[in-house]
Motif scaffolding. Structure first.
Motif, PDB file in Angstrom:
ATOM      1  N   ASN A 166       0.843  -1.375   0.002  1.00  0.00           N
ATOM      2  CA  ASN A 166       0.023  -0.046   0.029  1.00  0.00           C
ATOM      3  C   ASN A 166       0.801   1.254  -0.027  1.00  0.00           C
ATOM      4  OD1 ASN A 166      -2.436  -1.393  -0.038  1.00  0.00           O
ATOM      5  ND2 ASN A 166      -2.320  -1.660   2.324  1.00  0.00           N
ATOM      6  N   PHE A 167       2.033   1.062  -0.526  1.00  0.00           N
ATOM      7  CA  PHE A 167       2.800   2.385  -0.779  1.00  0.00           C
ATOM      8  C   PHE A 167       3.265   2.444  -2.235  1.00  0.00           C
ATOM      9  CE2 PHE A 167       4.269   1.614   3.529  1.00  0.00           C
ATOM     10  CZ  PHE A 167       3.994   2.845   4.418  1.00  0.00           C
ATOM     11  N   THR A 168       2.371   3.061  -2.903  1.00  0.00           N
ATOM     12  CA  THR A 168       2.502   3.173  -4.445  1.00  0.00           C
ATOM     13  C   THR A 168       3.159   4.840  -4.411  1.00  0.00           C
ATOM     14  OG1 THR A 168       0.581   2.179  -4.856  1.00  0.00           O
ATOM     15  CG2 THR A 168       1.763   3.352  -6.503  1.00  0.00           C
ATOM     16  N   SER A 169       4.699   4.673  -4.277  1.00  0.00           N
ATOM     17  CA  SER A 169       5.269   6.221  -4.289  1.00  0.00           C
ATOM     18  C   SER A 169       4.751   6.913  -3.282  1.00  0.00           C
ATOM     19  CB  SER A 169       5.310   6.735  -5.603  1.00  0.00           C
ATOM     20  OG  SER A 169       5.956   5.723  -6.450  1.00  0.00           O
ATOM     21  N   ASP A 170       4.236   6.385  -1.964  1.00  0.00           N
ATOM     22  CA  ASP A 170       3.644   7.151  -1.021  1.00  0.00           C
ATOM     23  C   ASP A 170       4.318   7.212   0.189  1.00  0.00           C
ATOM     24  OD1 ASP A 170       1.594   8.748  -0.157  1.00  0.00           O
ATOM     25  OD2 ASP A 170       0.346   7.162   0.513  1.00  0.00           O
ATOM     26  N   VAL A 171       5.779   7.410   0.411  1.00  0.00           N
ATOM     27  CA  VAL A 171       6.535   7.410   1.591  1.00  0.00           C
ATOM     28  C   VAL A 171       6.833   8.722   1.914  1.00  0.00           C
ATOM     29  CG1 VAL A 171       8.582   6.545   2.673  1.00  0.00           C
ATOM     30  CG2 VAL A 171       7.177   5.100   1.053  1.00  0.00           C
ATOM     31  N   ASP A 172       6.470   9.335   2.893  1.00  0.00           N
ATOM     32  CA  ASP A 172       6.544  10.674   3.299  1.00  0.00           C
ATOM     33  C   ASP A 172       7.775  10.913   4.455  1.00  0.00           C
ATOM     34  OD1 ASP A 172       5.131  11.799   1.641  1.00  0.00           O
ATOM     35  OD2 ASP A 172       3.870  12.868   2.846  1.00  0.00           O
ATOM     36  N   SER A 173       7.922   9.746   5.280  1.00  0.00           N
ATOM     37  CA  SER A 173       8.859   9.941   6.485  1.00  0.00           C
ATOM     38  C   SER A 173       9.395   8.258   6.593  1.00  0.00           C
ATOM     39  CB  SER A 173       8.383  10.455   7.737  1.00  0.00           C
ATOM     40  OG  SER A 173       7.125   9.952   8.030  1.00  0.00           O
ATOM     41  N   LEU A 174      10.258   8.361   7.526  1.00  0.00           N
ATOM     42  CA  LEU A 174      11.015   7.088   7.658  1.00  0.00           C
ATOM     43  C   LEU A 174      11.693   6.880   9.030  1.00  0.00           C
ATOM     44  CD1 LEU A 174      13.262   6.557   4.390  1.00  0.00           C
ATOM     45  CD2 LEU A 174      11.128   5.545   4.654  1.00  0.00           C
ATOM     46  N   ARG A 175      11.720   5.773   9.704  1.00  0.00           N
ATOM     47  CA  ARG A 175      12.279   5.413  10.901  1.00  0.00           C
ATOM     48  C   ARG A 175      13.237   4.368  10.680  1.00  0.00           C
ATOM     49  NH1 ARG A 175       8.757   4.472  15.778  1.00  0.00           N
ATOM     50  NH2 ARG A 175       8.370   6.755  15.478  1.00  0.00           N
ATOM     51  N   VAL A 176      14.790   4.391  10.986  1.00  0.00           N
ATOM     52  CA  VAL A 176      15.396   3.175  10.520  1.00  0.00           C
ATOM     53  C   VAL A 176      16.286   2.774  11.879  1.00  0.00           C
ATOM     54  CG1 VAL A 176      15.374   4.031   8.179  1.00  0.00           C
ATOM     55  CG2 VAL A 176      17.429   4.623   9.622  1.00  0.00           C
ATOM     56  N   ARG A 177      16.878   1.513  11.455  1.00  0.00           N
ATOM     57  CA  ARG A 177      17.906   1.003  12.399  1.00  0.00           C
ATOM     58  C   ARG A 177      19.076   0.596  11.223  1.00  0.00           C
ATOM     59  NH1 ARG A 177      19.397  -0.904  17.565  1.00  0.00           N
ATOM     60  NH2 ARG A 177      20.640  -2.914  17.582  1.00  0.00           N
ATOM     61  N   GLY A 178      20.114   0.919  11.099  1.00  0.00           N
ATOM     62  CA  GLY A 178      20.968   0.367  10.049  1.00  0.00           C
ATOM     63  C   GLY A 178      21.229   1.482   9.175  1.00  0.00           C
ATOM     64  N   MET A 179      21.679   1.245   7.864  1.00  0.00           N
ATOM     65  CA  MET A 179      21.537   1.935   6.783  1.00  0.00           C
ATOM     66  C   MET A 179      20.608   1.388   5.786  1.00  0.00           C
ATOM     67  SD  MET A 179      24.690   3.473   4.259  1.00  0.00           S
ATOM     68  CE  MET A 179      24.359   4.652   2.957  1.00  0.00           C
ATOM     69  N   TRP A 180      19.573   2.203   5.034  1.00  0.00           N
ATOM     70  CA  TRP A 180      18.985   2.045   4.067  1.00  0.00           C
ATOM     71  C   TRP A 180      18.967   2.819   2.964  1.00  0.00           C
ATOM     72  CZ3 TRP A 180      15.216  -1.966   4.457  1.00  0.00           C
ATOM     73  CH2 TRP A 180      15.034  -2.770   5.759  1.00  0.00           C
ATOM     74  N   LEU A 181      18.825   2.425   1.550  1.00  0.00           N
ATOM     75  CA  LEU A 181      18.805   3.094   0.419  1.00  0.00           C
ATOM     76  C   LEU A 181      17.463   3.137  -0.260  1.00  0.00           C
ATOM     77  CD1 LEU A 181      21.997   1.563  -1.125  1.00  0.00           C
ATOM     78  CD2 LEU A 181      21.814   3.803   0.014  1.00  0.00           C
ATOM     79  N   CYS A 182      16.902   4.218  -0.533  1.00  0.00           N
ATOM     80  CA  CYS A 182      15.471   4.331  -1.143  1.00  0.00           C
ATOM     81  C   CYS A 182      15.732   4.901  -2.717  1.00  0.00           C
ATOM     82  CB  CYS A 182      14.688   5.393  -0.297  1.00  0.00           C
ATOM     83  SG  CYS A 182      12.893   5.214  -0.548  1.00  0.00           S
ATOM     84  N   TYR A 183      14.792   4.114  -3.439  1.00  0.00           N
ATOM     85  CA  TYR A 183      14.936   4.609  -5.042  1.00  0.00           C
ATOM     86  C   TYR A 183      13.726   4.885  -5.528  1.00  0.00           C
ATOM     87  CZ  TYR A 183      19.211   1.503  -4.176  1.00  0.00           C
ATOM     88  OH  TYR A 183      20.319   1.158  -3.838  1.00  0.00           O
ATOM     89  N   ASP A 184      13.862   5.717  -6.461  1.00  0.00           N
ATOM     90  CA  ASP A 184      12.474   6.330  -7.223  1.00  0.00           C
ATOM     91  C   ASP A 184      11.939   5.282  -8.348  1.00  0.00           C
ATOM     92  OD1 ASP A 184      14.409   6.350  -9.069  1.00  0.00           O
ATOM     93  OD2 ASP A 184      13.771   8.581  -9.881  1.00  0.00           O
ATOM     94  N   ASN A 185      12.662   3.966  -8.465  1.00  0.00           N
ATOM     95  CA  ASN A 185      12.019   2.927  -9.338  1.00  0.00           C
ATOM     96  C   ASN A 185      11.908   1.768  -8.518  1.00  0.00           C
ATOM     97  OD1 ASN A 185      11.298   3.884 -12.148  1.00  0.00           O
ATOM     98  ND2 ASN A 185      12.962   5.178 -11.551  1.00  0.00           N
TER      99      ASN A 185
END
Length: 240
Positions: free
Chosen positions: A52-71
C-alpha cells in the motif's frame, strides 16, 4: 555470503523502537513526521506497491543504513537516491523525494547492526544488482567485472582487487566515513564509496575481495553531504 539482484521535520530524532537485538528495520510512513499509515520492513523490498505504498512514503525511521530508490528493483532514472542511516533515527523525506520512493533495501548483514561486511553494487550510487559478503572471496560471482560502487560496515578494512584470487590492482578501504552512536551506546560505522573510480579502479573492474588491508593504495572516502546529521544518524541524497 549473499549475492542478490536484487524523517520528524528537518531534524534527526532519537526514538524508541522495539526490535530484535542487532536487527535492521525501516518503518515507512505515508505522512510527514511519522504519521498516517505505516509498515515496518526487515528485508529488501523491490516494489513497495504491494504494501500500500505506491510512491507514497513521506517519512522513515530506521536502524542500520537503508537506500531508497524512485523506481522498483533498486534503480533510479530521474530522481536521486535517498540514503538514511542511524540507530533508531527518523526523518521526513526531503522535498522533491517524498512520495516517489518505490523500492528500498538495507546495507550489510540483516541481523547484525555493525558486523564487518562489504556490498558491491552493479552501478554507481548503489544501483541495480549487488554482491554482499562478510568473508574473503576469490570471485564476485555474477557481479564479476561489473562493480561500480561500494559500502563497507563494521570495524575491519577490506581490500578489493581488479583480478580474481586477489590479483592485479588493489585498493584498501575502511568503514570510517560515518559513525553513529545510539541512545544505548550502540555504534554503526560505514565507509561509503559511490563511485569506484574514486579509489583508483576502472569502472566495472572488481573481481575479488578479502578482509584486512593488504594494499599500499589506502583510501578514505569523503563523507556524503548530509542534509541532516545527528549523533545517532543522518540522511541525504545523491544524484548523477
Amino acid at each position: 555470503m549473499r549475492a542478490s539482484l536484487v524523517i520528524l521535520l528537518a531534524i534527526g530524532v532519537a526514538v524508541a523502537k522495539e526490535s530484535r537485538a542487532g536487527e535492521k528495520y525501516c518503518t515507512c510512513y505515508s505522512e510527514l513526521n511519522g504519521g498516517g499509515y505505516n509498515y515496518t520492513f526487515y528485508d529488501y523490498v523491490p516494489d513497495l506497491s504491494p504494501y500500500n505504498f505506491t510512491s507514497d512514503v513521506d517519512s522513515l525511521r530506521v536502524r542500520g543504513m537503508w537506500l531508497c530508490y524512485d523506481n522498483v528493483n533498486y534503480k533510479y532514472e530521474l530522481g536521486p537516491v535517498f540514503w538514511i542511516h542511524g540507530i533508531d533515527f527518523g526523518s521526513n523525506l526531503p522535498f522533491g523525494f517524498a512520495n516517489v520512493c518505490s523500492s528500498l533495501r538495507y546495507v550489510g548483514q540483516p541481523n547484525c547492526l555493525n558486523c564487518d561486511s562489504y556490498t558491491v553494487y552493479e552501478e554507481t550510487f548503489f544501483n541495480w544488482a549487488e554482491f554482499c559478503g562478510h568473508a574473503d572471496t576469490t570471485t564476485m560471482g555474477a557481479l564479476n567485472d561489473q562493480g561500480s560502487s561500494i559500502i563497507v560496515t563494521g570495524a575491519s578494512a577490506w581490500t578489493f582487487y581488479e583480478g580474481r584470487s586477489y590479483t592485479g590492482y588493489s585498493a584498501c578501504v575502511y568503514p570510517d566515513t560515518d559513525h553513529d552512536v545510539g541512545p544505548n551506546g550502540e555504534t554503526l560505522d560505514l565507509g561509503i564509496y559511490p563511485d569506484v573510480t574514486s579509489i583508483g579502479f576502472y569502472d566495472n573492474a572488481i573481481n575479488s575481495v578479502r578482509r584486512g588491508c593488504y594494499s599500499k593504495n589506502v583510501f578514505k572516502a569523503e563523507p556524503l553531504k548530509a542534509e541532516v546529521k545527528a549523533k545517532n544518524g543522518a540522511w541525504g541524497y545523491i544524484k548523477k
